[in-house]
Design a protein around this motif. Structure first.
Motif, short mmCIF file in Angstrom:
data_model
loop_
_atom_site.label_atom_id
_atom_site.label_comp_id
_atom_site.label_asym_id
_atom_site.label_seq_id
_atom_site.Cartn_x
_atom_site.Cartn_y
_atom_site.Cartn_z
N ASP A 90 0.82 -1.21 0.00
CA ASP A 90 0.00 0.00 0.00
C ASP A 90 0.86 1.26 0.00
O ASP A 90 0.39 2.34 -0.35
CB ASP A 90 -0.93 0.02 1.22
CG ASP A 90 -2.08 -0.98 1.06
OD1 ASP A 90 -2.56 -1.14 -0.08
OD2 ASP A 90 -2.47 -1.59 2.06
N ALA A 91 2.12 1.16 0.41
CA ALA A 91 3.01 2.32 0.43
C ALA A 91 3.56 2.64 -0.96
O ALA A 91 4.13 3.72 -1.15
CB ALA A 91 4.17 2.08 1.40
N LEU A 92 3.39 1.74 -1.91
CA LEU A 92 3.82 2.03 -3.29
C LEU A 92 2.88 3.08 -3.85
O LEU A 92 1.66 2.90 -3.82
CB LEU A 92 3.78 0.76 -4.15
CG LEU A 92 4.69 -0.38 -3.72
CD1 LEU A 92 4.40 -1.62 -4.56
CD2 LEU A 92 6.14 0.03 -3.85
N SER A 93 3.42 4.16 -4.32
CA SER A 93 2.57 5.24 -4.82
C SER A 93 2.66 5.33 -6.34
O SER A 93 3.59 4.82 -6.96
CB SER A 93 2.99 6.57 -4.19
OG SER A 93 4.34 6.84 -4.50
N ALA A 94 1.68 6.00 -6.91
CA ALA A 94 1.64 6.17 -8.36
C ALA A 94 2.71 7.15 -8.80
O ALA A 94 3.01 8.11 -8.08
CB ALA A 94 0.27 6.66 -8.79
N GLY A 95 3.27 6.90 -9.95
CA GLY A 95 4.26 7.82 -10.50
C GLY A 95 3.61 9.15 -10.83
O GLY A 95 2.49 9.20 -11.37
#
Length: 142
Positions: A90-95
């Protein structure tokens, strides 16, 4: 002679029955402790709102310890992103520089396995393939 053969067979069978189980454990050495916590994941993607109803389109494996490996096309980059996020998907964010259409064609991603010794079971639905590929730069791009 028949009594001697019977006596020898009895002693052999008795010795095997008593000592046989001891040989496997007596000779076994404990496995050396590993230097790395296990990190091995299976990532799948499919079209649909939820994984239970979606047919998987693709699946890849990703192992990050001791080195990046698996069938993931960008295993090294994906492992680096996961390490930076502390294994929190969930900590992966959109570019920030990614432009996607507002097309609604839901894609569901699942991740199952072990990350640094912890059991992982993750599911997330993205509005379309472009949005999925924009999260993290390589974890979900397969």
């Amino acid at each position: 002679m028949p009594n001697t053969a019977r006596w020898a067979a009895t002693i052999t069978l008795t010795a095997t029955a008593v000592c046989g189980p001891l040989t496997g454990t007596a000779l076994a050495t404990p496995a050396p402790p590993t230097l790395y916590a296990p990190s091995s994941l299976v990532l799948t993607t499919g079209h649909g709102e939820i994984a239970a109803e979606a047919t998987p389109d693709r699946a890849v494996t990703l192992s990050c310890a001791p080195t990046a490996s698996g069938t993931h096309p960008a295993a090294t980059a994906a492992c680096g992103e996961l390490r930076a996020a502390g294994g929190d998907f969930d900590a992966l964010s959109a570019g920030a520089d990614v432009m996607c259409t507002r097309e609604h064609d839901p894609v569901v991603v699942t991740v199952d396995g072990v990350w640094q010794g912890r059991r992982v079971s993750y599911e997330r639905t993205f509005s379309n393939e472009c949005v999925k590929n924009s999260y993290g730069t390589s974890v979900f791009t397969f």
